[in-house]
Design a protein around this motif. Structure first.
Motif, PDB file in Angstrom:
ATOM      1  N   MET A  61     -17.925   0.162  -4.662  1.00 38.62           N
ATOM      2  CA  MET A  61     -17.296  -0.732  -3.683  1.00 38.62           C
ATOM      3  C   MET A  61     -18.012  -2.082  -3.681  1.00 38.62           C
ATOM      4  N   ASP A  96     -11.723  -0.810  -8.404  1.00 38.46           N
ATOM      5  CA  ASP A  96     -11.681   0.365  -9.291  1.00 38.46           C
ATOM      6  C   ASP A  96     -10.547   0.286 -10.297  1.00 38.46           C
ATOM      7  N   ARG A 154     -16.056   5.069   5.556  1.00 41.23           N
ATOM      8  CA  ARG A 154     -15.032   4.504   4.678  1.00 41.23           C
ATOM      9  C   ARG A 154     -13.744   4.168   5.436  1.00 41.23           C
ATOM     10  N   ARG A 164       0.171   4.355   0.771  1.00 46.88           N
ATOM     11  CA  ARG A 164       0.019   5.271   1.921  1.00 46.88           C
ATOM     12  C   ARG A 164       0.612   4.639   3.179  1.00 46.88           C
ATOM     13  N   GLU A 220       0.866  -1.187   0.000  1.00 39.98           N
ATOM     14  CA  GLU A 220       0.000   0.000   0.000  1.00 39.98           C
ATOM     15  C   GLU A 220       0.902   1.236   0.000  1.00 39.98           C
ATOM     16  N   ALA A 235     -22.568   3.628   0.811  1.00 41.21           N
ATOM     17  CA  ALA A 235     -23.721   2.731   0.981  1.00 41.21           C
ATOM     18  C   ALA A 235     -23.254   1.307   0.716  1.00 41.21           C
ATOM     19  N   LEU A 265       3.838   1.123  -5.814  1.00 41.50           N
ATOM     20  CA  LEU A 265       4.309   0.380  -6.991  1.00 41.50           C
ATOM     21  C   LEU A 265       4.643   1.358  -8.101  1.00 41.50           C
TER      22      LEU A 265
HETATM   23  C1  FAD Z   1     -18.299  10.365  -4.187  1.00 43.89           C
HETATM   24  C2  FAD Z   1     -18.232   8.883  -4.182  1.00 43.89           C
HETATM   25  C3  FAD Z   1     -19.235   8.161  -3.558  1.00 43.89           C
HETATM   26  C4  FAD Z   1     -19.198   6.771  -3.546  1.00 43.89           C
HETATM   27  N1  FAD Z   1     -20.213   6.098  -2.935  1.00 43.89           N
HETATM   28  C5  FAD Z   1     -20.202   4.754  -2.956  1.00 43.89           C
HETATM   29  C6  FAD Z   1     -21.247   4.033  -2.303  1.00 43.89           C
HETATM   30  O1  FAD Z   1     -22.154   4.619  -1.730  1.00 43.89           O
HETATM   31  N2  FAD Z   1     -21.222   2.669  -2.365  1.00 43.89           N
HETATM   32  C7  FAD Z   1     -20.229   1.996  -3.035  1.00 43.89           C
HETATM   33  O2  FAD Z   1     -20.277   0.761  -3.075  1.00 43.89           O
HETATM   34  N3  FAD Z   1     -19.199   2.655  -3.651  1.00 43.89           N
HETATM   35  C8  FAD Z   1     -19.170   4.006  -3.607  1.00 43.89           C
HETATM   36  N4  FAD Z   1     -18.142   4.689  -4.205  1.00 43.89           N
HETATM   37  C9  FAD Z   1     -17.097   3.915  -4.929  1.00 43.89           C
HETATM   38  C10 FAD Z   1     -16.013   3.420  -3.971  1.00 43.89           C
HETATM   39  O3  FAD Z   1     -15.443   4.500  -3.285  1.00 43.89           O
HETATM   40  C11 FAD Z   1     -14.923   2.712  -4.795  1.00 43.89           C
HETATM   41  O4  FAD Z   1     -15.519   1.816  -5.675  1.00 43.89           O
HETATM   42  C12 FAD Z   1     -13.993   1.921  -3.880  1.00 43.89           C
HETATM   43  O5  FAD Z   1     -13.295   2.800  -3.034  1.00 43.89           O
HETATM   44  C13 FAD Z   1     -13.006   1.117  -4.731  1.00 43.89           C
HETATM   45  O6  FAD Z   1     -12.135   0.485  -3.865  1.00 43.89           O
HETATM   46  P1  FAD Z   1     -10.690   0.023  -4.391  1.00 43.89           P
HETATM   47  O7  FAD Z   1     -10.007  -0.629  -3.240  1.00 43.89           O
HETATM   48  O8  FAD Z   1     -10.841  -0.710  -5.672  1.00 43.89           O
HETATM   49  O9  FAD Z   1      -9.949   1.390  -4.772  1.00 43.89           O
HETATM   50  P2  FAD Z   1      -9.489   2.523  -3.754  1.00 43.89           P
HETATM   51  O10 FAD Z   1     -10.488   2.643  -2.642  1.00 43.89           O
HETATM   52  O11 FAD Z   1      -9.193   3.716  -4.589  1.00 43.89           O
HETATM   53  O12 FAD Z   1      -8.118   1.950  -3.118  1.00 43.89           O
HETATM   54  C14 FAD Z   1      -6.942   1.904  -3.900  1.00 43.89           C
HETATM   55  C15 FAD Z   1      -5.790   1.758  -2.909  1.00 43.89           C
HETATM   56  O13 FAD Z   1      -4.590   1.544  -3.658  1.00 43.89           O
HETATM   57  C16 FAD Z   1      -3.598   2.431  -3.180  1.00 43.89           C
HETATM   58  N5  FAD Z   1      -2.720   2.713  -4.325  1.00 43.89           N
HETATM   59  C17 FAD Z   1      -2.965   3.497  -5.408  1.00 43.89           C
HETATM   60  N6  FAD Z   1      -1.907   3.486  -6.247  1.00 43.89           N
HETATM   61  C18 FAD Z   1      -0.969   2.663  -5.679  1.00 43.89           C
HETATM   62  C19 FAD Z   1       0.340   2.232  -6.072  1.00 43.89           C
HETATM   63  N7  FAD Z   1       0.919   2.666  -7.205  1.00 43.89           N
HETATM   64  N8  FAD Z   1       1.018   1.374  -5.252  1.00 43.89           N
HETATM   65  C20 FAD Z   1       0.455   0.939  -4.096  1.00 43.89           C
HETATM   66  N9  FAD Z   1      -0.781   1.306  -3.662  1.00 43.89           N
HETATM   67  C21 FAD Z   1      -1.486   2.164  -4.459  1.00 43.89           C
HETATM   68  C22 FAD Z   1      -4.352   3.656  -2.687  1.00 43.89           C
HETATM   69  O14 FAD Z   1      -3.575   4.337  -1.716  1.00 43.89           O
HETATM   70  C23 FAD Z   1      -5.611   3.029  -2.084  1.00 43.89           C
HETATM   71  O15 FAD Z   1      -5.410   2.663  -0.730  1.00 43.89           O
HETATM   72  C24 FAD Z   1     -18.143   6.083  -4.204  1.00 43.89           C
HETATM   73  C25 FAD Z   1     -17.115   6.799  -4.838  1.00 43.89           C
HETATM   74  C26 FAD Z   1     -17.166   8.192  -4.830  1.00 43.89           C
HETATM   75  C27 FAD Z   1     -16.063   8.929  -5.516  1.00 43.89           C
END
Ligand code: FAD
Ligand code: EGU
Length: 470
Positions: free
Chosen positions: A319, A306, A113, A42, A40, A59, A138
């Motif tokens: 999410m 994502d 979150r 961060r 990670e 949600a 990375l």
């Molecule tokens: C305004 C808003 C409202 C939302 N509301 C909802 C909701 O109500 N319900 C829902 O289901 N979803 C919601 N979402 C979507 C949800 O936030 C994302 O789908 C979810 O956070 C995706 O999780 P993830 O772990 O794939 O990506 P992220 O949460 O973006 O996590 C990625 C991680 O990878 C790390 N990272 C990035 N690059 C690197 C690298 N090069 N090397 C190492 N680590 C790295 C980052 O630090 C982070 O910790 C919302 C999004 C937004 C913007």
């Protein structure tokens, strides 16, 4: 020594990204006995104070809960969430109209979150075969050798190898960069013209400022605000507006003027000072939609969350979809006995259509909400959905019900929805034609005495004139 040899045979899985999906995925792979290395960029957020710039609460619905249930975390996370039994639609005149999500037991959850991320990291760390590597960003990786290069905040570099690399590094994934260099990799990203900004609605006299067990919505066509409750009795309000509109509001007075015009009932609830302070705290954030295909490279790397499919938030599924990715991958691992060379292509084959479907649905809903969804329309549409569902529960299932409360594959939910629309539209068409035919039959069979009709119209006119004459 059998277990030792088995252990020696177990492969190393590198999960890149310790956000919501990466941390959960680490649990899934650790559960299977793999040696999991989580990287990670961060610092460990369990030590850091505030994570700024991300949506503060989200949600959580059925798909996400099923994934948490898989690793024994559902109860804990649900107990720290707040139930939202219905939407509460706020009209311009301040009227509030509740629209239930479904029957009593059908609710969604507002979860924090940062807290969810911390719980998932702690759960991942609790496995003896998991190692957490924070402050590891990375930078690059090699698809042939599986060799990864990480850079630390002190500028030093570290290399590591893994048998499987799981890219969970979010919408701007560094893992995905390698995919972009390869032929036959489809990629599209779309920034929408709207931005979002989060505002906090504090408690009033230690109590929630609005009813807590609702997803509050202020639909105003181009503008929209929604509010989800937090355990500390605040609401996190997310304001959605085109960036050019955000840019027009540059002074505290203009903020109040704008809210007075579109969200008047929220001013006393948020408070003028809180509103003006929060509005200028952070700039509006962008929302991007990313679709790509395939999700894997050979038997070496797979994208989830994502990193594979960033969706606009207008279905509250980002999410939930990323969490469901973890279950689907896990099911395929069972089917193909953890043979990555078979699991990865199958995961792409099965999951791409569904993640593309939810990306399209979320974008469709954004365009629909922006185009013509004000309070009346929203209430009308949801009520029609609920009535039709009540009349024909097996045939008509509202789309949001399939998306939010079942694990119906997203692309099948869309097919079913298109079919239902055809049936409903044809039904409406037939009843309209029926009414016209029936009506004209009656008019022909029993023609009205037109003279009487004219008289009564004249009489009506006279009365109207009399009414208006002082
Ligand atoms: C305004 C808003 C409202 C939302 N509301 C909802 C909701 O109500 N319900 C829902 O289901 N979803 C919601 N979402 C979507 C949800 O936030 C994302 O789908 C979810 O956070 C995706 O999780 P993830 O772990 O794939 O990506 P992220 O949460 O973006 O996590 C990625 C991680 O990878 C790390 N990272 C990035 N690059 C690197 C690298 N090069 N090397 C190492 N680590 C790295 C980052 O630090 C982070 O910790 C919302 C999004 C937004 C913007
Ligand atoms: C934290 O930031 C955010 C931002 C957006 C969302 C969420 C949290 C949670 N969201 C949910 N959307 C649905 C849904 O299915 N639809 C069609 C809706 C879509 C919109 Cl845009 C809406 F305002 C209400 C509904 C509704 O039906 O209540 C749920 Cl169910 S939950 C959107």
């Amino acid at each position: 020594e059998r277990s030792a040899s088995r252990q020696a045979k177990k492969k190393v899985v590198a999960v890149v990204g310790g956000g919501l999906v990466g941390a959960l995925n680490a649990c899934f792979f650790a559960n299977r006995g793999f040696d999991v290395e989580l990287y990670e960029s961060r610092e460990d957020i369990r030590r850091a104070k505030v994570v700024k710039g991300r949506s503060i609460n989200l949600a959580l619905s059925h798909r996400g809960r099923q994934a948490l249930k898989h690793v024994g975390l559902e109860e804990k996370i649900v107990s720290q969430g707040i139930q939202m039994q219905a939407r509460m639609i706020h009209s311009l005149n301040g009227k509030q109209s509740p629209i239930p999500y479904g029957k009593k037991g059908q609710y969604i959850l507002s979860v924090d979150r940062a807290n969810l991320n911390k719980e998932l990291l702690t759960a991942a760390e609790s496995y003896p075969n998991t190692k957490m590597n924070f402050d590891h960003k990375l930078q690059d990786w090699n698809a042939e050798t599986g060799l990864m290069t990480f850079v630390r905040s002190d500028g030093s570099k570290e290399q590591a190898k893994a048998d499987l690399i799981v890219g969970c590094d979010g919408a701007f994934s560094a893992i995905r960069k390698q995919f972009l260099r390869r032929s036959r990799f489809d990629y599209s990203q779309t920034y929408i013209p709207h931005g979002y900004m989060e505002l906090t609605m504090p408690p009033i006299n230690g109590e929630f400022a609005m009813k807590p067990n609702y997803l509050h919505i202020w639909p105003r066509n181009t503008f929209m605000m929604i509010a989800l409750p937090n355990l500390d009795k605040t609401f996190t309000c997310t304001l959605f507006m085109p960036f050019e509109e955000f840019e027009k509001i540059t002074t505290g007075d203009e903020v109040i003027e704008f809210f007075q015009k579109y969200f008047p009932d929220t001013i006393p609830l948020i408070g003028v000072n809180t509103l003006q302070r929060d509005y200028f705290r952070l700039p509006a954030q962008a929302m991007v939609s990313v679709k790509c295909n395939p999700y894997h490279i050979g038997d070496v790397c797979v994208l989830m969350g994502d990193a594979a499919h960033a969706v606009v938030p207008f279905y509250g599924q980002g999410m939930n979809a990323g969490f469901e990715d973890c279950i689907v991958f896990d099911e395929i691992m069972d089917q193909f006995n953890e043979d990555f060379s078979a699991v990865l292509p199958e995961y792409t084959r099965v999951r791409v259509p569904d993640d593309h479907a939810i990306a399209d649905l979320a974008m469709y809903n954004y365009i629909e909400m922006r185009a013509h969804v004000n309070s009346k329309w929203f209430i009308f549409r949801k009520r029609v959905d609920n009535i039709l569902h009540f009349l024909m529960p097996k045939t008509i299932i509202p789309l949001y019900t399939m998306v939010t409360f079942t694990r119906t594959r997203y692309h099948e939910a869309v097919k079913q929805w298109h079919w239902q629309n055809k049936v409903i539209n044809r039904g409406l068409l037939l009843s309209a034609v029926g009414a016209v035919l029936g009506g004209s039959y009656l008019l022909i069979k029993h023609p009205p005495d037109l003279s009487k009709l004219i008289v009564s119209a004249e009489e009506m006119w006279d009365r109207l004139v009399a009414l208006r004459t002082p």
